[in-house]
Scaffold this active site. Structure first.
Site, PDB file in Angstrom:
ATOM      1  N   CYS A  69       0.797  -1.187  -0.091  1.00 21.76           N
ATOM      2  CA  CYS A  69      -0.044   0.060  -0.283  1.00 21.76           C
ATOM      3  C   CYS A  69       0.859   1.324   0.053  1.00 21.76           C
ATOM      4  O   CYS A  69       1.755   1.388   0.636  1.00 21.76           O
ATOM      5  CB  CYS A  69      -0.785  -0.089   1.379  1.00 21.76           C
ATOM      6  SG  CYS A  69      -1.868   1.430   1.595  1.00 21.76           S
ATOM      7  N   CYS A 202      -0.604   3.982  -6.126  1.00 26.55           N
ATOM      8  CA  CYS A 202      -1.659   3.386  -5.366  1.00 26.55           C
ATOM      9  C   CYS A 202      -1.833   1.989  -5.666  1.00 26.55           C
ATOM     10  O   CYS A 202      -2.160   1.897  -6.903  1.00 26.55           O
ATOM     11  CB  CYS A 202      -3.005   4.388  -5.344  1.00 26.55           C
ATOM     12  SG  CYS A 202      -4.303   3.610  -4.505  1.00 26.55           S
TER      13      CYS A 202
HETATM   14  N1  DGL Z   1      -4.116   0.913  -1.920  1.00 28.35           N
HETATM   15  C1  DGL Z   1      -3.544   2.095  -1.164  1.00 28.35           C
HETATM   16  C2  DGL Z   1      -2.405   2.619  -1.692  1.00 28.35           C
HETATM   17  O1  DGL Z   1      -1.646   2.181  -2.440  1.00 28.35           O
HETATM   18  C3  DGL Z   1      -4.495   2.930  -0.355  1.00 28.35           C
HETATM   19  C4  DGL Z   1      -6.044   2.998  -1.046  1.00 28.35           C
HETATM   20  C5  DGL Z   1      -6.773   3.933   0.015  1.00 28.35           C
HETATM   21  O2  DGL Z   1      -6.919   3.031   1.135  1.00 28.35           O
HETATM   22  O3  DGL Z   1      -7.048   4.959   0.181  1.00 28.35           O
HETATM   23  O4  DGL Z   1      -2.268   4.034  -1.541  1.00 28.35           O
END
Ligand code: DGL
Length: 282
Positions: A69, A202
């Site tokens: 993430c 993301c």
């Molecule tokens: N998948 C996440 C990222 O890479 C976060 C998305 C979220 O929870 O806002 O930033």
């Protein structure tokens, strides 16, 4: 067993690449669906939630946890690695993030080298970073890219609602509208000049990479973060084999802090053969 964490489903894009790359390793995934999305939360919340999930994965027997993430990595990785872990009861465990391998790939420069190397000194490309509010405001991508490639122009664009819309399985037309809106916002900052390279910063965004591809010109190279992270983990494990010593191999368990049957149904939309989620105690 290697732990992989994300605020929700986005980290599955990374997990999938890891399962393909390491077919003989076991993985435990945790999605914090009770608290997703992280992108608009405060830094303190992101740090707290991330730490709790990392502890849950450690408690299940993972010695190494990868934050799949960007938001959690941008906000919490350094704190967890430098402040929390050394004084916690989890000695001998480690947490890795996904910003470093992405910056390495974007700059063609190893993370340990934090000054421009020839030919990066002369690299004048425009690099786009699309991400959540929290990742973009952290400034981690421009800061780390510019250290290595000072002449590169890094343009950041918040795609605020996109991760949430992907989590909610919004219709394709709505997702496309949000992607187009993000690209328009980016081009407004560059006087219409498309980027040479784009970081989908993301882990949810690879799920709509085809939409970014559709609205960016062919010469824009979209960096595949899951692939880059798999390359980097391969290199890391070759040097730190002890984190996977005793791995009985080839298993995949998915946990969620949300509703397992609902989350399993949503996950199958983009990973049809994925196993069902179980409820995490975290
Ligand atoms: N998948 C996440 C990222 O890479 C976060 C998305 C979220 O929870 O806002 O930033």
């Amino acid at each position: 067993m290697i732990g992989v964490f994300d605020s929700g489903l986005g980290g599955l894009t990374v997990l999938r690449a890891l399962v393909d790359r390491f077919p003989d390793k076991s993985f435990l995934y945790l999605g914090d669906h009770a608290n997703v999305p992280y992108g608009d939360r405060s830094s303190a919340e992101v740090i707290d939630f991330t730490r709790a999930s990392v502890e849950a994965l450690f408690a299940q027997g993972c010695k190494l946890v990868l934050l799949g993430c960007n938001t959690a990595t941008a906000v919490a990785a350094r704190h967890l690695q430098q402040k929390w872990l050394p004084s916690s009861r989890w000695r001998g465990h480690n947490v890795l993030g996904i910003v470093a391998p992405t910056v390495e790939a974007a700059t063609q420069t190893p993370w340990a080298v934090s000054s421009p190397q020839y030919p990066q000194k002369y690299n004048t490309d425009v690099v786009a970073v699309f991400g959540t509010t929290r990742t973009i405001t952290s400034g981690v991508y421009p800061e780390e890219i510019r250290k290595r490639c000072p002449r590169v122009t890094v343009v950041q664009q918040v795609c605020g609602r996109l991760a949430g819309a992907i989590e909610e399985a919004a219709p394709e037309a709505e997702l496309e509208r949000l992607v187009e809106e993000g690209i328009r916002g980016l081009l407004a900052q560059t006087n219409g000049m498309p980027p040479h390279r784009a970081i989908l910063g993301c882990t949810h965004f690879p799920l709509v990479e085809h939409l970014f591809r559709r609205h960016l010109p062919p010469f824009t190279r979209i960096l595949s973060q899951p692939e880059v992270v798999a390359d980097s983990l391969e290199d890391y494990l070759a040097r730190h084999q002890h984190y996977v010593d005793g791995d009985r191999g080839r298993s995949l368990v998915l946990m969620t802090t949300g509703n397992p049957s609902e989350i399993s149904a949503r996950a199958r939309v983009f990973w049809p053969e994925v196993t069902a989620f179980e409820l995490s105690a975290a």
